[in-house]
Design a protein around this motif. Sequence first.
Motif, mmCIF file in Angstrom:
data_model
loop_
_atom_site.group_PDB
_atom_site.id
_atom_site.type_symbol
_atom_site.label_atom_id
_atom_site.label_comp_id
_atom_site.label_asym_id
_atom_site.label_seq_id
_atom_site.Cartn_x
_atom_site.Cartn_y
_atom_site.Cartn_z
ATOM 1 N N SER A 111 1.094 5.594 2.338
ATOM 2 C CA SER A 111 0.143 5.072 3.327
ATOM 3 C C SER A 111 -1.271 5.585 3.052
ATOM 4 C CB SER A 111 0.575 5.481 4.739
ATOM 5 O OG SER A 111 1.857 4.982 5.048
ATOM 6 N N ARG A 112 -1.353 6.842 2.664
ATOM 7 C CA ARG A 112 -2.664 7.481 2.461
ATOM 8 C C ARG A 112 -3.375 6.962 1.213
ATOM 9 N NH1 ARG A 112 -0.759 11.907 3.235
ATOM 10 N NH2 ARG A 112 -0.526 12.836 1.167
ATOM 11 N N TYR A 113 -2.605 6.624 0.182
ATOM 12 C CA TYR A 113 -3.219 6.278 -1.096
ATOM 13 C C TYR A 113 -3.053 4.816 -1.503
ATOM 14 C CZ TYR A 113 -3.397 11.366 -1.614
ATOM 15 O OH TYR A 113 -3.644 12.700 -1.429
ATOM 16 N N ALA A 114 -2.617 3.988 -0.588
ATOM 17 C CA ALA A 114 -2.397 2.576 -0.923
ATOM 18 C C ALA A 114 -3.668 1.892 -1.428
ATOM 19 C CB ALA A 114 -1.847 1.829 0.291
ATOM 20 N N LYS A 115 -4.823 2.315 -0.943
ATOM 21 C CA LYS A 115 -6.063 1.664 -1.376
ATOM 22 C C LYS A 115 -6.406 2.038 -2.820
ATOM 23 C CE LYS A 115 -9.457 5.002 0.429
ATOM 24 N NZ LYS A 115 -10.637 5.149 1.320
ATOM 25 N N TRP A 116 -5.920 3.186 -3.287
ATOM 26 C CA TRP A 116 -6.117 3.571 -4.689
ATOM 27 C C TRP A 116 -5.025 2.956 -5.575
ATOM 28 C CZ3 TRP A 116 -7.506 7.307 -0.995
ATOM 29 C CH2 TRP A 116 -8.821 7.805 -1.108
ATOM 30 N N VAL A 117 -3.799 2.931 -5.044
ATOM 31 C CA VAL A 117 -2.649 2.426 -5.808
ATOM 32 C C VAL A 117 -1.925 1.382 -4.952
ATOM 33 C CG1 VAL A 117 -0.563 3.066 -7.084
ATOM 34 C CG2 VAL A 117 -2.434 4.713 -6.872
ATOM 35 N N PRO A 118 -2.386 0.120 -4.971
ATOM 36 C CA PRO A 118 -1.804 -0.932 -4.120
ATOM 37 C C PRO A 118 -0.286 -1.070 -4.185
ATOM 38 C CG PRO A 118 -3.824 -1.709 -5.150
ATOM 39 C CD PRO A 118 -3.518 -0.378 -5.763
ATOM 40 N N PRO A 119 0.366 -0.882 -5.349
ATOM 41 C CA PRO A 119 1.830 -1.011 -5.381
ATOM 42 C C PRO A 119 2.559 -0.044 -4.454
ATOM 43 C CG PRO A 119 0.946 -1.125 -7.612
ATOM 44 C CD PRO A 119 -0.184 -0.722 -6.722
ATOM 45 N N LEU A 120 1.908 1.042 -4.061
ATOM 46 C CA LEU A 120 2.551 1.998 -3.152
ATOM 47 C C LEU A 120 2.874 1.363 -1.805
ATOM 48 C CD1 LEU A 120 0.522 5.291 -3.775
ATOM 49 C CD2 LEU A 120 2.842 4.774 -4.534
ATOM 50 N N SER A 121 2.027 0.424 -1.370
ATOM 51 C CA SER A 121 2.257 -0.210 -0.065
ATOM 52 C C SER A 121 3.558 -0.990 -0.047
ATOM 53 C CB SER A 121 1.080 -1.119 0.295
ATOM 54 O OG SER A 121 0.918 -2.138 -0.686
ATOM 55 N N GLU A 122 3.976 -1.476 -1.209
ATOM 56 C CA GLU A 122 5.227 -2.223 -1.287
ATOM 57 C C GLU A 122 6.442 -1.322 -1.074
ATOM 58 O OE1 GLU A 122 5.261 -4.215 -5.017
ATOM 59 O OE2 GLU A 122 3.288 -5.150 -4.725
ATOM 60 N N LEU A 123 6.301 -0.046 -1.392
ATOM 61 C CA LEU A 123 7.415 0.886 -1.229
ATOM 62 C C LEU A 123 7.671 1.236 0.230
ATOM 63 C CD1 LEU A 123 6.718 3.414 -4.140
ATOM 64 C CD2 LEU A 123 8.518 1.683 -4.039
ATOM 65 N N ILE A 124 6.615 1.178 1.040
ATOM 66 C CA ILE A 124 6.746 1.587 2.437
ATOM 67 C C ILE A 124 7.795 0.758 3.166
ATOM 68 C CG2 ILE A 124 5.530 1.783 4.641
ATOM 69 C CD1 ILE A 124 2.971 2.321 3.067
ATOM 70 N N GLY A 125 7.821 -0.532 2.896
ATOM 71 C CA GLY A 125 8.740 -1.409 3.621
ATOM 72 C C GLY A 125 10.176 -1.350 3.166
ATOM 73 N N VAL A 126 10.412 -0.797 1.972
ATOM 74 C CA VAL A 126 11.779 -0.828 1.432
ATOM 75 C C VAL A 126 12.441 0.543 1.354
ATOM 76 C CG1 VAL A 126 11.296 -2.906 0.109
ATOM 77 C CG2 VAL A 126 10.977 -0.660 -0.963
ATOM 78 N N MET A 127 11.666 1.613 1.384
ATOM 79 C CA MET A 127 12.268 2.920 1.152
ATOM 80 C C MET A 127 13.258 3.329 2.235
ATOM 81 S SD MET A 127 9.346 5.808 2.037
ATOM 82 C CE MET A 127 8.112 5.132 0.947
ATOM 83 N N TRP A 128 13.020 2.894 3.483
ATOM 84 C CA TRP A 128 13.912 3.310 4.569
ATOM 85 C C TRP A 128 15.169 2.453 4.641
ATOM 86 C CZ3 TRP A 128 13.077 7.908 6.375
ATOM 87 C CH2 TRP A 128 11.779 8.435 6.361
#
Length: 212
Positions: A125-142
């Motif tokens: 969540s904190r670094y999604a603006k630097w590394v956009p692919p990270l935002s995709e992990l938020i919805g699937v990791m849980w």
Amino acid sequence: PIMKIPYATCDFAAIRAENYFYVDKTPYLPHLEGVNEEHLIFLRPRRFGKSTLISTLERYYDIAQADAFDARFGGLWIHEHPTPNRNKYLVLTIDLSPVDTVGDIKAICKSFATQVKAAVHGFASRYAKWVPPLSELIGVMWSSDEDVAGLMSEVLKALEVEGYQMYLLIDEYDHFGNRLLSDERKTTYEELVKASGFVRSFYASIKAFTRG
């Protein structure tokens, strides 16, 4: 003036913001960067300030907190002698002290995974603006299983593609293991840390990316 002692407070930012008593450890930061090892371990007894030091490193190296450098470190040694790595990294801090050791191996594995996922969630969540692919992990990791080794590989792969480096801090890395041993659950402990155990797999997934 009354000296404010930060009892039970290890957050460097809070200590500085609330003007608590703080022994300046920042002159040691250049020494840490000068050590010819990328993997540092601090072995000290309880209440020796390990968690506070980790919090200090987190604030100092975090690229997202560069704007707060003057406010956080003003008056400290490192403010006048910053290192080249200041606010250079994406920082992931994982605290393993809450890992529950009461249940069986499956329950311990789930608790371990929960702590890692919570840390990665905040990181993404904190670094999604630097590394956009990270935002995709938020919805699937849980919704995925307890494969935190695979999750770490996905995170590190995304950083590698975007050209960023992670500064990984792990607090209380041995806390749950020590609890198992103190509770005389040696068999469970050995099962967790053996070559095929999930703890070993977790660290192996991280080690694989340190080569680059």
